[in-house]
Write an enzyme that holds these catalytic residues in place. Structure first.
Site, PDB file in Angstrom:
ATOM      1  CB  THR A  32      -0.889   0.033   1.264  1.00  0.00           C
ATOM      2  OG1 THR A  32      -0.069  -0.313   2.389  1.00  0.00           O
ATOM      3  CG2 THR A  32      -2.028  -0.968   1.172  1.00  0.00           C
ATOM      4  CG  ASP A  33       5.183   0.969   0.559  1.00  0.00           C
ATOM      5  OD1 ASP A  33       4.651   0.237  -0.311  1.00  0.00           O
ATOM      6  OD2 ASP A  33       6.397   0.926   0.831  1.00  0.00           O
ATOM      7  CB  SER A 124      18.916  -6.333   8.930  1.00  0.00           C
ATOM      8  OG  SER A 124      19.235  -6.524   7.567  1.00  0.00           O
ATOM      9  CB  SER A 125      18.532  -2.558   5.012  1.00  0.00           C
ATOM     10  OG  SER A 125      17.141  -2.505   4.821  1.00  0.00           O
ATOM     11  CG  ASP A 169      11.430  -1.140   5.528  1.00  0.00           C
ATOM     12  OD1 ASP A 169      10.230  -1.403   5.758  1.00  0.00           O
ATOM     13  OD2 ASP A 169      12.119  -1.728   4.668  1.00  0.00           O
TER      14      ASP A 169
HETATM   15  P1  ADP Z   1      16.418  -6.779   5.243  1.00  0.00           P
HETATM   16  O1  ADP Z   1      16.419  -5.306   5.409  1.00  0.00           O
HETATM   17  O2  ADP Z   1      15.044  -7.326   5.021  1.00  0.00           O
HETATM   18  O3  ADP Z   1      17.102  -7.502   6.359  1.00  0.00           O
HETATM   19  P2  ADP Z   1      17.995  -6.087   2.982  1.00  0.00           P
HETATM   20  O4  ADP Z   1      18.455  -6.837   1.791  1.00  0.00           O
HETATM   21  O5  ADP Z   1      17.218  -4.845   2.767  1.00  0.00           O
HETATM   22  O6  ADP Z   1      17.226  -7.116   3.921  1.00  0.00           O
HETATM   23  O7  ADP Z   1      19.247  -5.656   3.849  1.00  0.00           O
HETATM   24  C1  ADP Z   1      20.230  -6.610   4.209  1.00  0.00           C
HETATM   25  C2  ADP Z   1      21.609  -6.048   3.969  1.00  0.00           C
HETATM   26  O8  ADP Z   1      21.904  -5.017   4.935  1.00  0.00           O
HETATM   27  C3  ADP Z   1      22.731  -7.060   4.148  1.00  0.00           C
HETATM   28  O9  ADP Z   1      22.949  -7.800   2.970  1.00  0.00           O
HETATM   29  C4  ADP Z   1      23.911  -6.163   4.488  1.00  0.00           C
HETATM   30  O10 ADP Z   1      24.476  -5.602   3.318  1.00  0.00           O
HETATM   31  C5  ADP Z   1      23.262  -5.041   5.280  1.00  0.00           C
HETATM   32  N1  ADP Z   1      23.359  -5.341   6.710  1.00  0.00           N
HETATM   33  C6  ADP Z   1      22.336  -5.620   7.552  1.00  0.00           C
HETATM   34  N2  ADP Z   1      22.801  -5.862   8.807  1.00  0.00           N
HETATM   35  C7  ADP Z   1      24.160  -5.744   8.760  1.00  0.00           C
HETATM   36  C8  ADP Z   1      25.220  -5.863   9.694  1.00  0.00           C
HETATM   37  N3  ADP Z   1      24.984  -6.177  10.965  1.00  0.00           N
HETATM   38  N4  ADP Z   1      26.479  -5.667   9.259  1.00  0.00           N
HETATM   39  C9  ADP Z   1      26.717  -5.368   7.979  1.00  0.00           C
HETATM   40  N5  ADP Z   1      25.777  -5.224   7.045  1.00  0.00           N
HETATM   41  C10 ADP Z   1      24.507  -5.403   7.408  1.00  0.00           C
HETATM   42 MG    MG Z   2      15.735  -3.932   3.911  1.00  0.00          MG
END
Ligand code: ADP
Ligand code: MG
Length: 380
Positions: A32-33, A124-125, A169
């Site tokens: 939806t974003d 995580s990103s 996010d």
């Molecule tokens: P999501 O955000 O769903 O976890 P993404 O593909 O958007 O997946 O982001 C993941 C990427 O973010 C990893 O491949 C890496 O490049 C970077 N990243 C995430 N956490 C770390 C970390 N702790 N150290 C280094 N890079 C990280």
């Molecule tokens: Mg991400």
């Protein structure tokens, strides 16, 4: 070892502070974003931490505990789109975004410890970007509101990492508060804290990582966006957000293909469900929340066609075991599902999903309970 200890090893002195930003789960409101609609994410306990200190030589050094041995060094003035690659682009991108917005950010040592599982759709990103953004802003005495830092963190991901992601996010990671979900209106970027405290009602939110990571996600994402643009133009509207739920089927008849009709039906109904869920949460009506989550999954499976057999099985197995609602969350074709269940059924639901996956010959799914947690902040 903690990021603070590694920072000391790297620099020979203490960091000026440690900053943290969480991952997130989207409770409801999927795809939806980019239609100027609503999303309802909440922050989870898993977070990224950054121990950081200023440098006066204009050099940025970044180290991640998850990428041992890979110390990245760059000139703060030299980073930008096309200049940073790999994992460090998520951090260096933030340096660039702050600088191109006119903020006087220079050198820094940044030691990152990311505890958000990477690549499972828990963002995580954004957690890395937001922790870095908050750290750099405080190191350089910038008094920027969370909304602004979230926008800059998103620019880092869009322009330096090169991922065409929406605004959810980073806003979730930056702005969420404990015991709440964040209702974000992507039309005007306004936000509202919506109470989300399942434990107080004997309930739990369970996230299950399906362990599936399909390759064609990027193409499908582009396809869906193009379909939405096409439908918007056929309907002569600014965005699908403006399609009224009342008389929806009549509106859909004006579209040129069945595929467009299905795509629009998902966007419009999921947007409505997101509002329904946030209103239901405000009055503690968990039955409505669970039903809307399950309806949202059906909509993603049948109308938006972004689910996969593993996620469908996961949702069915959770519901069969007595969960109150379940849906895939995130972009689709894999990643996680979010399940609402009575707290005393968490083990039963998890076991049933695991049993169903074993029977189907799928990789073992990973269930874990999540608690709506605080957004980005300084830890010490
Ligand atoms: P999501 O955000 O769903 O976890 P993404 O593909 O958007 O997946 O982001 C993941 C990427 O973010 C990893 O491949 C890496 O490049 C970077 N990243 C995430 N956490 C770390 C970390 N702790 N150290 C280094 N890079 C990280
Ligand atoms: Mg991400």
């Amino acid at each position: 070892m903690s990021p603070t200890e590694i920072f000391r090893q790297l620099t020979g002195h203490d960091p000026q502070g440690v900053w943290a930003a969480p991952g997130r789960v989207n409770l409801i409101g999927e795809h939806t974003d980019y239609n100027e609609g609503l999303v309802l994410p909440f922050a989870i306990e898993a977070r990224s931490e950054v121990a950081a200190g200023r440098r006066d030589d204009g050099v940025v050094r970044v180290l991640s505990l998850q990428k041992p041995g890979d110390l990245v060094e760059a000139d703060a003035a030299g980073v930008g789109p096309g200049q940073a690659v790999g994992w460090s682009a998520y951090v260096l991108g933030v340096v660039w975004a702050l600088r191109q917005a006119g903020h006087d950010v220079g050198g820094a040592d940044l030691v990152l410890d990311g505890r958000v599982p990477s690549g499972s759709g828990l963002s995580s990103s954004a957690s890395v970007e937001c922790a870095a953004a908050l750290a750099l802003a405080e190191l350089y005495g910038l008094d920027l509101p969370g909304e602004r830092l979230a926008t800059l963190a998103q620019q880092a991901e869009n322009d330096v990492v090169g991922a065409p992601t929406g605004p959810m996010d980073q806003r979730a990671s930056m702005l969420c508060t404990e015991g709440h979900a964040l209702l974000l209106d992507t039309r005007d970027m306004s936000t509202e804290q919506v109470p989300l405290n399942p434990a107080a009602s004997g309930l739990a939110l369970l996230v299950v990582d399906s362990r599936v990571h399909h390759e064609h996600t990027d193409n499908a994402y582009g396809d869906r966006r193009r379909s939405c643009e096409q439908a918007t133009s056929e309907l002569g509207l600014r965005a699908l957000r403006d399609v009224p739920l009342d008389g929806l089927e009549e509106t859909l008849r004006r579209l040129s293909t069945d595929e467009l009709r299905s795509r629009v039906r998902h966007v419009v109904t999921d947007n409505a469900r997101t509002r329904t869920v946030s209103e239901a949460l405000c009055r503690g009506d968990w039955t409505t929340v669970g039903q809307a989550m399950t309806a949202s999954h059906a909509s993603m499976r049948d109308d938006y066609e972004i689910s996969c057999p593993e996620l469908d099985l996961l949702v069915d197995a959770a519901l069969d075991a007595g969960a109150s609602g379940a849906r895939m969350t995130g972009g689709g074709f894999g990643g996680c599902a979010v399940v609402l269940t009575r707290a005393d059924l968490v083990d039963t639901v998890s076991a049933n999903v695991q049993k169903a996956f074993a029977r189907a010959g799928y990789d073992e799914p990973r269930p874990f309970v999540v608690r709506p947690s605080a957004g980005a902040r300084r830890l010490s």
